[in-house]
Structures are given as C-alpha cells and as structure tokens.
Scaffold this active site. Structure first.
Site, PDB file in Angstrom:
ATOM      1  N   TYR A 189       4.423   6.363  10.094  1.00 15.74           N
ATOM      2  CA  TYR A 189       3.590   5.200   9.789  1.00 15.74           C
ATOM      3  C   TYR A 189       4.363   4.174   8.965  1.00 15.74           C
ATOM      4  O   TYR A 189       4.264   2.973   9.186  1.00 15.74           O
ATOM      5  CB  TYR A 189       2.327   5.650   9.034  1.00 15.74           C
ATOM      6  CG  TYR A 189       1.266   4.580   8.978  1.00 15.74           C
ATOM      7  CD1 TYR A 189       0.420   4.375  10.065  1.00 15.74           C
ATOM      8  CD2 TYR A 189       1.132   3.768   7.867  1.00 15.74           C
ATOM      9  CE1 TYR A 189      -0.550   3.381  10.033  1.00 15.74           C
ATOM     10  CE2 TYR A 189       0.160   2.770   7.826  1.00 15.74           C
ATOM     11  CZ  TYR A 189      -0.676   2.586   8.916  1.00 15.74           C
ATOM     12  OH  TYR A 189      -1.617   1.595   8.895  1.00 15.74           O
ATOM     13  N   PRO A 194      -2.904  -0.253  19.296  1.00 19.48           N
ATOM     14  CA  PRO A 194      -2.735  -0.696  17.910  1.00 19.48           C
ATOM     15  C   PRO A 194      -2.978   0.369  16.845  1.00 19.48           C
ATOM     16  O   PRO A 194      -2.732   0.119  15.662  1.00 19.48           O
ATOM     17  CB  PRO A 194      -3.760  -1.826  17.777  1.00 19.48           C
ATOM     18  CG  PRO A 194      -4.780  -1.545  18.815  1.00 19.48           C
ATOM     19  CD  PRO A 194      -4.069  -0.878  19.941  1.00 19.48           C
ATOM     20  N   TYR A 213      -8.712   4.820   8.328  1.00 20.75           N
ATOM     21  CA  TYR A 213      -8.803   5.167   9.751  1.00 20.75           C
ATOM     22  C   TYR A 213      -9.882   6.231   9.877  1.00 20.75           C
ATOM     23  O   TYR A 213      -9.794   7.279   9.232  1.00 20.75           O
ATOM     24  CB  TYR A 213      -7.484   5.727  10.258  1.00 20.75           C
ATOM     25  CG  TYR A 213      -6.379   4.692  10.431  1.00 20.75           C
ATOM     26  CD1 TYR A 213      -6.163   4.092  11.668  1.00 20.75           C
ATOM     27  CD2 TYR A 213      -5.561   4.330   9.372  1.00 20.75           C
ATOM     28  CE1 TYR A 213      -5.151   3.159  11.846  1.00 20.75           C
ATOM     29  CE2 TYR A 213      -4.546   3.392   9.537  1.00 20.75           C
ATOM     30  CZ  TYR A 213      -4.348   2.812  10.784  1.00 20.75           C
ATOM     31  OH  TYR A 213      -3.354   1.889  10.957  1.00 20.75           O
ATOM     32  N   HIS A 229       0.838  -1.211   0.000  1.00 17.65           N
ATOM     33  CA  HIS A 229       0.000   0.000   0.000  1.00 17.65           C
ATOM     34  C   HIS A 229       0.866   1.251   0.000  1.00 17.65           C
ATOM     35  O   HIS A 229       1.870   1.323   0.702  1.00 17.65           O
ATOM     36  CB  HIS A 229      -0.895   0.035   1.243  1.00 17.65           C
ATOM     37  CG  HIS A 229      -2.030  -0.934   1.169  1.00 17.65           C
ATOM     38  ND1 HIS A 229      -3.081  -0.914   2.045  1.00 17.65           N
ATOM     39  CD2 HIS A 229      -2.285  -1.955   0.314  1.00 17.65           C
ATOM     40  CE1 HIS A 229      -3.940  -1.875   1.729  1.00 17.65           C
ATOM     41  NE2 HIS A 229      -3.468  -2.521   0.696  1.00 17.65           N
ATOM     42  N   LYS A 276       2.091  -0.579  15.285  1.00 16.00           N
ATOM     43  CA  LYS A 276       3.518  -0.714  15.576  1.00 16.00           C
ATOM     44  C   LYS A 276       3.909  -1.952  16.386  1.00 16.00           C
ATOM     45  O   LYS A 276       5.103  -2.254  16.512  1.00 16.00           O
ATOM     46  CB  LYS A 276       4.029   0.528  16.339  1.00 16.00           C
ATOM     47  CG  LYS A 276       3.996   1.796  15.534  1.00 16.00           C
ATOM     48  CD  LYS A 276       4.970   1.759  14.369  1.00 16.00           C
ATOM     49  CE  LYS A 276       4.767   2.906  13.418  1.00 16.00           C
ATOM     50  NZ  LYS A 276       4.868   2.542  12.017  1.00 16.00           N
TER      51      LYS A 276
HETATM   52  P1  FAD Z   1       3.636 -12.587  21.245  1.00 14.84           P
HETATM   53  O1  FAD Z   1       3.179 -12.619  19.845  1.00 14.84           O
HETATM   54  O2  FAD Z   1       2.635 -12.328  22.312  1.00 14.84           O
HETATM   55  O3  FAD Z   1       4.362 -13.961  21.527  1.00 14.84           O
HETATM   56  C1  FAD Z   1       4.725 -14.391  22.814  1.00 14.84           C
HETATM   57  C2  FAD Z   1       4.664 -15.886  22.868  1.00 14.84           C
HETATM   58  O4  FAD Z   1       5.177 -16.338  24.112  1.00 14.84           O
HETATM   59  C3  FAD Z   1       3.261 -16.430  22.759  1.00 14.84           C
HETATM   60  O5  FAD Z   1       3.165 -17.345  21.698  1.00 14.84           O
HETATM   61  C4  FAD Z   1       3.009 -17.065  24.115  1.00 14.84           C
HETATM   62  O6  FAD Z   1       2.167 -18.211  24.027  1.00 14.84           O
HETATM   63  C5  FAD Z   1       4.402 -17.424  24.551  1.00 14.84           C
HETATM   64  N1  FAD Z   1       4.569 -17.567  25.998  1.00 14.84           N
HETATM   65  C6  FAD Z   1       4.028 -16.811  26.984  1.00 14.84           C
HETATM   66  N2  FAD Z   1       4.402 -17.251  28.196  1.00 14.84           N
HETATM   67  C7  FAD Z   1       5.205 -18.318  27.975  1.00 14.84           C
HETATM   68  C8  FAD Z   1       5.885 -19.227  28.847  1.00 14.84           C
HETATM   69  N3  FAD Z   1       5.833 -19.103  30.184  1.00 14.84           N
HETATM   70  N4  FAD Z   1       6.610 -20.239  28.300  1.00 14.84           N
HETATM   71  C9  FAD Z   1       6.689 -20.386  26.939  1.00 14.84           C
HETATM   72  N5  FAD Z   1       6.036 -19.551  26.071  1.00 14.84           N
HETATM   73  C10 FAD Z   1       5.317 -18.533  26.588  1.00 14.84           C
HETATM   74  N6  FAD Z   1      -0.604  -5.129  16.956  1.00 14.84           N
HETATM   75  C11 FAD Z   1      -0.927  -4.442  15.880  1.00 14.84           C
HETATM   76  O7  FAD Z   1      -0.062  -3.744  15.329  1.00 14.84           O
HETATM   77  N7  FAD Z   1      -2.204  -4.529  15.363  1.00 14.84           N
HETATM   78  C12 FAD Z   1      -3.183  -5.321  15.944  1.00 14.84           C
HETATM   79  O8  FAD Z   1      -4.294  -5.397  15.457  1.00 14.84           O
HETATM   80  C13 FAD Z   1      -2.871  -6.035  17.108  1.00 14.84           C
HETATM   81  N8  FAD Z   1      -3.797  -6.822  17.746  1.00 14.84           N
HETATM   82  C14 FAD Z   1      -3.447  -7.484  18.893  1.00 14.84           C
HETATM   83  C15 FAD Z   1      -4.389  -8.254  19.603  1.00 14.84           C
HETATM   84  C16 FAD Z   1      -4.057  -8.908  20.806  1.00 14.84           C
HETATM   85  C17 FAD Z   1      -5.098  -9.719  21.555  1.00 14.84           C
HETATM   86  C18 FAD Z   1      -2.732  -8.786  21.314  1.00 14.84           C
HETATM   87  C19 FAD Z   1      -2.344  -9.490  22.615  1.00 14.84           C
HETATM   88  C20 FAD Z   1      -1.793  -8.045  20.587  1.00 14.84           C
HETATM   89  C21 FAD Z   1      -2.134  -7.381  19.401  1.00 14.84           C
HETATM   90  N9  FAD Z   1      -1.196  -6.603  18.673  1.00 14.84           N
HETATM   91  C22 FAD Z   1      -1.538  -5.910  17.582  1.00 14.84           C
HETATM   92  C23 FAD Z   1       0.172  -6.506  19.062  1.00 14.84           C
HETATM   93  C24 FAD Z   1       1.048  -7.475  18.297  1.00 14.84           C
HETATM   94  O9  FAD Z   1       0.302  -8.601  17.916  1.00 14.84           O
HETATM   95  C25 FAD Z   1       2.177  -7.823  19.217  1.00 14.84           C
HETATM   96  O10 FAD Z   1       2.934  -6.632  19.406  1.00 14.84           O
HETATM   97  C26 FAD Z   1       3.079  -8.947  18.754  1.00 14.84           C
HETATM   98  O11 FAD Z   1       2.397 -10.170  18.846  1.00 14.84           O
HETATM   99  C27 FAD Z   1       4.340  -9.009  19.603  1.00 14.84           C
HETATM  100  O12 FAD Z   1       5.051 -10.170  19.309  1.00 14.84           O
HETATM  101  P2  FAD Z   1       5.865 -10.925  20.442  1.00 14.84           P
HETATM  102  O13 FAD Z   1       6.583 -12.003  19.737  1.00 14.84           O
HETATM  103  O14 FAD Z   1       6.626  -9.945  21.244  1.00 14.84           O
HETATM  104  O15 FAD Z   1       4.768 -11.503  21.461  1.00 14.84           O
HETATM  105  C1  PHB Z   2      -4.845  -4.842  10.943  1.00 16.05           C
HETATM  106  O1  PHB Z   2      -4.907  -4.999   9.709  1.00 16.05           O
HETATM  107  O2  PHB Z   2      -5.114  -5.762  11.725  1.00 16.05           O
HETATM  108  C2  PHB Z   2      -4.464  -3.527  11.495  1.00 16.05           C
HETATM  109  C3  PHB Z   2      -4.164  -2.490  10.632  1.00 16.05           C
HETATM  110  C4  PHB Z   2      -3.799  -1.253  11.146  1.00 16.05           C
HETATM  111  C5  PHB Z   2      -3.765  -1.062  12.510  1.00 16.05           C
HETATM  112  C6  PHB Z   2      -4.053  -2.100  13.371  1.00 16.05           C
HETATM  113  C7  PHB Z   2      -4.410  -3.341  12.860  1.00 16.05           C
HETATM  114  O3  PHB Z   2      -3.424   0.158  13.000  1.00 16.05           O
END
Ligand code: FAD
Ligand code: PHB
Length: 393
Positions: A387, A296, A204, A75, A300
C-alpha cells in the site's frame, strides 16, 4: 497547417504527460504536450487521492512537491472495517517508517501545469491528437486539431500519455499488442462532500451490502465511495440514500454514525483491470492509463502512471545525453513487472473488500482473508508494504 518540430511529442496532460514533460524540460530535452481538454477541465477532474511514499518523493525531487508537502495529509495507517468493528493497519510501523500522502490528483495536475508555465515550455490545451504516423521510422509524426486549425508535429519519439480512451494505444497494430482485461461485477459511486472527515485515517470497509471507503481531501472535505452494482445509475442514488447507505455500511458498535454534509460532486466508475503488452511500438512509448488500468481499491492508478514516466524520462535522458538506448529497450519490461505487481495487489484488495452478491463460498474466503490481515503481522506487513510503496521498489 502549422508545422512543429520537437524531440519528444507528448499526448495528454494528465499526471503522466505533465510529469514527463516537466522531467524532460528540466534536463533540456525539448518536448511539446498536446491536451484534448481545456486547462479548467483537467485541473478540476476529481480522481485519485493517495500518493505513495516514493512517488511523493519523486514529486518533491522534481520540484513540484511544495504544495503537496504543505497541504497534503500524511497518514501512517489505514482502518479495515468489517462486522461493525474497526481494525487499524499500522502502515508506517510495518513498512519501515514510510507513510502515504493524501492529496487530490487535480492538485497534482495544477502543480504540474503551473511548473510548466513557469518554465515556459509548450503545452497546448484543446488540442486533440487525431492521428499518429511513421511510428516505426525515425521521424514519427502527429496530426493535431485545434480551434485555430491543424498542426503537424514531427518528433524523435512519441509518448502516449492519453489514458485508456486515447489515440496512442489504438495506433499499435492489433497483432503486435496483447491485451489482458478483467471487468469486476461492481462499480464505485464516489462523492465529494462538504463534511469534516469522520476519522483521521482512510477506512476501507466490507459490509454484506457492499464495499465502502472513507477518504478525505482536507480537514473540511470528505471523499467517500460506495460499491454498487454495475448497472446502477446516479438517478437511483439521491443524496439521502447515499448517506443512509454509507452510514449503514461504515457503522461500528463504537461509532454508529458518520457526519453528513452537502454533496459537491458525484460520479460512478466501473472497476476493471487492463494491461497492454508491450508498452512500446517503434518510437511510441505508452505510459499511465493508456497502457494499464487497475481497480481503485489499491489506490495505485496515479502512482503507476507517475512511476512509468520516471522510468521513461530516465530512458530519454540516457538516449539524449549518451546516445544510449538500452533503457528505452527495457522500458516496457521494467514497467510491466511493476504493473503486474500493482494488478495483483489491487485485485487482492478488491476481492477482499467487495462481497459477492451471488457466491457465498467467495464470501467465506473473503472473511478469512480479512481476519488473517488483522490478526497476522506477516499478512498485515505484506499489505502495508504494497500500500505504501509498491511503485518505488
Ligand atoms: P489521464 O489522467 O487519463 O490523462 C490522460 C489525458 O489525455 C487526459 O487529460 C485526456 O483528456 C488526454 N487525451 C486523451 N485523448 C487525447 C487525444 N487524442 N489528444 C490529446 N489529449 C488526449 N485512481 C485511483 O487511485 N483512485 C481513484 O479514485 C481513481 N478514480 C478514477 C476515476 C475515473 C473516472 C478514472 C478514469 C480514473 C480514476 N483513477 C483513480 C485512476 C487515476 O486517476 C488514473 O490512473 C490517472 O489519471 C492516470 O493518469 P494518466 O496521466 O495516465 O491519464
Ligand atoms: C481517494 O481518496 O479518492 C481514494 C483513496 C483510496 C483509494 C481510492 C481513492 O483506494
């Protein structure tokens, strides 16, 4: 008890843990990943969707970007909608030709899991890290519970990539970590719908009833969000009401309706910001959501997580290839500078697009901000650059 010895023990197979493992394995640094959930679960957990320019390059350079380049949607702009009118922010024009890629987080996770299995590097699913010990010694250790019994893992370093509710950040003594936190007075109700996206670019939208976001995953699948009050639950939002509200908020004079379709997934998540300082304790390094959360609205979360492990993998490389710990020593400061910039941008986007239900003064300021972004090239340029590529500069 099974004894395991490795150089870097990685907790969590989200985007952060998986990319870190991949970058280390490619350089011959021994590492093991432990993930609490099943492979099926992590590969289907619906979360983020927008990948920044520099982070897409990071994935490509790491050899895990092939499917993203093929199936991801590139995009060059986003739309801002308010007062029933649409305004395009020409991201690429304003940000030196750079673009974003819309590609679901679970697809990134699938690509990274596949790459890991291909390398034959160890990745344990349904393996929960239950305790961390000796983090300030040169032999930290983990205890891991699996259905086949317990493992004791000793390593040189531990990477806490286990998200907000993991064990790693809690292993840091409270008096040695500063926690900054803000909870916003709204949540997002998100759906995945089998409906062709209404537009080619993300929308948005600020409406007096609340925020709305139109995103997508493919030419057949839309991803939409509604800002709701924090106390609201999914029971209060039957499909019909979700579509009615999305249509109402997203309507413009030119396009009064959006396409509807079956809702395949739904969830509500609270909006908040968290920063932990520092992101290190002895030989434990935090990366991704275990160290910080952004609302979100700036898209980021995943980008920051991947940027952290880019820095961490370089630091481990310097340590193992040249015995140089300088990058490990500055890891936390380097990341936190970027994390705070992302917090600032995410707060800016959140506060500009979520109307206050109680504060009319705040609403006046919001409208002024929106009008400034769509009329001032300088203001739009700041938004576009943040962005498109905040995590890579
Ligand atoms: P995570 O993806 O959370 O991975 C951490 C992993 O560690 C998980 O798989 C978990 O099961 C594992 N874990 C936890 N505890 C333990 C343990 N004790 N032992 C072993 N494994 C363990 N960001 C956006 O930009 N847009 C969005 O729409 C958006 N929606 C989101 C919705 C939700 C519900 C959440 C929670 C986050 C969302 N985010 C979004 C944020 C984005 O998804 C996260 O920033 C991203 O997942 C971060 O990645 P990570 O690898 O740090 O953590
Ligand atoms: C998404 O596509 O899930 C999405 C896009 C933009 C955002 C957050 C989530 O700011």
């Amino acid at each position: 008890m099974l004894e395991v010895r490795t150089q870097v023990a990685i907790i969590g197979a989200g985007p952060a843990g998986l990319l870190l493992g991949h970058l280390l394995s490619r350089e011959g640094i021994d590492n093991v990943i432990f993930e609490h959930r099943s492979r099926e679960y992590v590969e289907h957990r619906v979360r983020a969707g927008v990948i920044e320019y520099g982070i897409a390059e990071l994935l490509s350079d790491a050899g895990v970007g092939e499917r993203m380049r093929r199936d991801g949607l590139v995009h060059h702009g986003i739309e801002l909608r308010f007062d029933r009118a649409s305004h395009r922010v020409a991201l690429s024009e304003l940000a030196g030709g750079k673009s974003i890629t819309v590609y679901g987080q679970q697809e990134v996770v699938k690509d990274l899991v596949a790459a890991r299995l291909e390398l034959g590097a160890p990745l344990y699913f349904e393996a929960e890290v239950t305790s961390l010990d000796g983090l300030t010694t040169d032999r930290p250790s983990l205890e891991v519970a699996t259905s086949e019994g317990s493992m004791r893992v000793t390593s040189d370093f531990v990477a806490g990539c286990d998200g907000t509710f993991g064990v790693a950040n809690r292993a840091i003594p409270e008096n040695l970590v500063r926690r900054y936190e803000r909870t916003y007075p709204f949540s997002w109700l998100g759906i995945i719908a089998q409906a062709p996206p209404a537009t080619e670019e993300l929308i948005y939208c600020r409406h007096e009833n609340g925020f709305a976001l139109y995103s997508m995953r493919s030419p057949e699948i839309s991803r939409l969000y509604l800002g709701v009050r924090p106390e609201e639950t999914l029971d209060e939002w039957p499909d019909e009401r979700i579509w009615e509200e999305l249509s109402l908020r997203l309507a413009t004079d030119a396009v009064p309706e959006i396409g509807r379709g079956p809702i395949l997934e739904r969830g509500i998540s609270a909006l908040r910001s968290i920063v932990l300082e520092p992101m290190r304790y002895g030989r434990l390094f935090l990366a991704g959501d275990s160290a910080h959360i952004v609302p979100p609205t700036g898209a980021k979360g995943m980008n920051l997580a991947l940027a952290d492990v880019r820095a961490l993998s370089r630091a481990f490389l310097a340590r193992y290839q040249r015995g140089d710990e300088a990058l490990l020593d500055v890891y936390s400061d380097t990341c936190l500078e970027r994390v705070w910039r992302a917090e600032e941008f995410s707060t800016f986007m959140t506060q500009m697009l979520h109307p206050s239900y109680t504060d009319e003064f705040e609403n006046g300021v919001q409208m002024a901000r929106l009008r400034q972004v769509v009329t001032s090239e300088a203001a739009a340029t700041v938004l576009a650059r943040n962005y498109v590529n905040l995590c890579s500069v």
